[in-house]
Write an enzyme that holds these catalytic residues in place. Sequence first.
Site, short mmCIF file in Angstrom:
data_model
loop_
_atom_site.label_atom_id
_atom_site.label_comp_id
_atom_site.label_asym_id
_atom_site.label_seq_id
_atom_site.Cartn_x
_atom_site.Cartn_y
_atom_site.Cartn_z
N MET A 1 34.70 58.40 38.47
CA MET A 1 34.94 56.95 38.22
C MET A 1 35.82 56.13 39.60
O MET A 1 36.48 56.79 39.97
CB MET A 1 35.79 56.76 37.34
CG MET A 1 36.22 55.42 36.74
SD MET A 1 36.99 55.62 35.17
CE MET A 1 38.61 55.39 35.81
N HIS B 1 40.26 50.02 21.98
CA HIS B 1 41.31 48.99 22.37
C HIS B 1 42.63 49.28 22.41
O HIS B 1 43.64 49.08 23.02
CB HIS B 1 40.74 47.73 22.21
CG HIS B 1 41.05 46.64 23.26
ND1 HIS B 1 40.31 45.84 23.37
CD2 HIS B 1 42.07 46.40 23.96
CE1 HIS B 1 40.94 44.96 24.69
NE2 HIS B 1 42.02 45.34 24.59
N TYR C 1 36.72 40.19 24.72
CA TYR C 1 36.98 39.43 25.61
C TYR C 1 35.97 38.33 25.48
O TYR C 1 35.90 37.44 26.30
CB TYR C 1 36.87 40.08 27.06
CG TYR C 1 37.97 40.95 27.57
CD1 TYR C 1 39.29 41.16 26.64
CD2 TYR C 1 37.94 42.09 28.60
CE1 TYR C 1 40.12 42.08 27.08
CE2 TYR C 1 38.99 42.78 29.09
CZ TYR C 1 40.12 42.93 28.12
OH TYR C 1 40.90 43.73 28.44
N LYS D 1 35.40 48.22 25.59
CA LYS D 1 36.40 48.50 24.63
C LYS D 1 36.14 48.04 23.33
O LYS D 1 35.49 47.00 23.08
CB LYS D 1 37.83 48.22 24.72
CG LYS D 1 38.19 48.35 26.37
CD LYS D 1 39.59 47.82 26.59
CE LYS D 1 39.94 47.78 28.07
NZ LYS D 1 39.43 46.27 28.54
N ALA E 1 38.35 54.17 41.74
CA ALA E 1 39.93 54.32 41.48
C ALA E 1 40.12 52.86 41.21
O ALA E 1 41.17 52.49 40.86
CB ALA E 1 40.42 54.91 42.58
N LEU E 2 39.45 52.15 42.15
CA LEU E 2 39.66 50.68 41.86
C LEU E 2 38.60 49.89 41.31
O LEU E 2 37.54 49.87 41.83
CB LEU E 2 40.27 49.97 43.29
CG LEU E 2 40.54 48.44 43.56
CD1 LEU E 2 42.01 48.40 42.57
CD2 LEU E 2 40.82 48.20 44.93
N GLY E 3 39.07 49.16 40.10
CA GLY E 3 37.92 48.44 39.53
C GLY E 3 38.29 46.96 39.30
O GLY E 3 39.33 46.51 39.90
N ASP F 1 35.84 46.25 34.16
CA ASP F 1 36.43 46.51 32.93
C ASP F 1 36.31 45.58 31.92
O ASP F 1 36.79 44.34 32.42
CB ASP F 1 37.70 46.97 33.23
CG ASP F 1 38.53 47.20 31.60
OD1 ASP F 1 38.38 48.08 31.08
OD2 ASP F 1 39.28 46.28 31.29
P1 NDP Z 1 46.64 41.32 36.90
O1 NDP Z 1 47.72 42.17 37.26
O2 NDP Z 1 45.10 41.86 37.25
O3 NDP Z 1 46.78 39.87 37.26
C1 NDP Z 1 45.82 38.73 37.03
C2 NDP Z 1 46.46 37.51 37.29
O4 NDP Z 1 47.43 37.36 38.54
C3 NDP Z 1 45.67 36.36 37.12
O5 NDP Z 1 46.51 35.34 36.59
C4 NDP Z 1 45.32 35.79 38.44
O6 NDP Z 1 44.67 34.78 38.40
C5 NDP Z 1 46.54 36.38 39.21
N1 NDP Z 1 45.99 36.74 40.63
C6 NDP Z 1 44.91 37.68 40.65
N2 NDP Z 1 45.05 38.24 42.09
C7 NDP Z 1 46.12 37.57 42.49
C8 NDP Z 1 46.67 37.78 44.06
N3 NDP Z 1 46.13 38.40 45.04
N4 NDP Z 1 47.62 36.94 44.29
C9 NDP Z 1 48.43 36.40 43.19
N5 NDP Z 1 47.84 36.20 41.99
C10 NDP Z 1 46.63 36.86 41.77
O7 NDP Z 1 46.55 41.42 35.28
P2 NDP Z 1 45.48 41.35 33.94
O8 NDP Z 1 46.59 41.03 32.64
O9 NDP Z 1 44.76 40.19 34.16
O10 NDP Z 1 44.99 42.58 33.90
C11 NDP Z 1 43.87 42.99 34.80
C12 NDP Z 1 42.79 43.66 33.74
O11 NDP Z 1 43.37 44.74 32.95
C13 NDP Z 1 42.11 42.61 32.87
O12 NDP Z 1 41.22 41.83 33.33
C14 NDP Z 1 41.60 43.66 31.75
O13 NDP Z 1 40.40 44.07 32.27
C15 NDP Z 1 42.66 44.69 31.81
N6 NDP Z 1 43.60 44.49 30.54
C16 NDP Z 1 43.42 45.14 29.52
C17 NDP Z 1 44.37 45.17 28.48
C18 NDP Z 1 44.28 46.10 27.44
O14 NDP Z 1 45.03 45.86 26.08
N7 NDP Z 1 43.73 47.21 27.35
C19 NDP Z 1 45.66 43.98 28.38
C20 NDP Z 1 45.46 43.25 29.44
C21 NDP Z 1 44.52 43.60 30.68
P3 NDP Z 1 43.66 34.30 39.22
O15 NDP Z 1 42.28 34.72 38.28
O16 NDP Z 1 43.41 32.66 39.02
O17 NDP Z 1 43.40 34.81 40.28
#
Ligand code: NDP
Length: 293
Positions: free
Chosen positions: A13, A107, A49, A74, A15-17, A44
């Site tokens: 898999m 999930h 979602y 999920k 490592a970075l998705g 993911d």
């Molecule tokens: P992340 O840590 O990926 O952060 C995303 C947030 O940070 C968004 O608001 C994005 O805004 C902003 N961002 C992205 N890149 C940057 C950057 N380089 N500099 C500054 N801000 C940045 O958190 P998430 O909570 O979105 O989690 C990522 C993934 O994890 C989700 O998409 C999902 O697939 C999974 N997830 C799973 C959960 C679970 O219960 N299993 C719960 C929560 C998340 P913008 O889009 O405007 O760039």
Amino acid sequence: MSMTVTLNNGVEMPALGFGVFQTPPETTAASVAEALRVGYRLIDTAASYFNEREVGEGIRRSGLDRPEVFIETKIWISDYGYDETLHAFDKSAGKLGVDQIDLLLLHQPVPTQFDKTVGAYKALETLLADGRVRAIGVSNFMPGVLSKLLEETSVVPAVNQVEVHPYFSQPAVQAANAEQGILTQAWSPMGGITSYRGDSSRSTFNDPVIGEIAAAHGKTPAQVMLRWHLQEGRCAIPKSVRPERIASNFDVFDFELTTAQLAAIDGLDTGVRGGPDPETVTPEAFGRDIPEA
Ligand code: NDP
């Protein structure tokens, strides 16, 4: 450092998705296609979602062959129970437009309906045995509930996707996963939840320790946090809808954090979770109807 990890059943898999939680359906296909264009090979998503259809469209738009992309989704708690979860696979696969899903997770555990959670996991085992999925796992399973699941089922989850970022790194959960050979996959890997759910002035992106490390490497705080996961052996799935961030969040393979820098980031853990306490997730509070494909 490898760009892939090997799961406990031998499946490779990335490592970075790329994550798509909160990515609106109307921008999902473009975001996913852009992520695949710049090099991500793991997407993911989740039934809850409500953008699986658009994830499938983005993958087709990329022009990549199906086996080149690792698709993870999920099952939502409203579809738990053996038969319900088998049908939930059909809903997700139908929306994604694929016959096989690479990694399928539960999930959340539902502690108040643990028999249904076990039934749902047994359905994942059947889907695995039938070749409909290549690997199965869980998300938000804390050590106690994980042990209970292991007692009642036979396939050890390949992955436990949990909240892990510098402000909430859950070392005990990571250790419990490692003890069972379960890969920890970090959700909110850059601590996005500390800015979109909390006081953004105290977000991980503005942390002075991370900022100093980033400046020392000529990298961004986001890149440093992602590199921290990869060097500590976790899979990370950052989300963005902005092309420049989608690209820069993947540009983390040309620098190395020192042991002291990894330890400094480990030291930022506050023990305060951003997401809901998994113990409190009930169908009454969190149930949502997942539409047919
Ligand atoms: P992340 O840590 O990926 O952060 C995303 C947030 O940070 C968004 O608001 C994005 O805004 C902003 N961002 C992205 N890149 C940057 C950057 N380089 N500099 C500054 N801000 C940045 O958190 P998430 O909570 O979105 O989690 C990522 C993934 O994890 C989700 O998409 C999902 O697939 C999974 N997830 C799973 C959960 C679970 O219960 N299993 C719960 C929560 C998340 P913008 O889009 O405007 O760039």
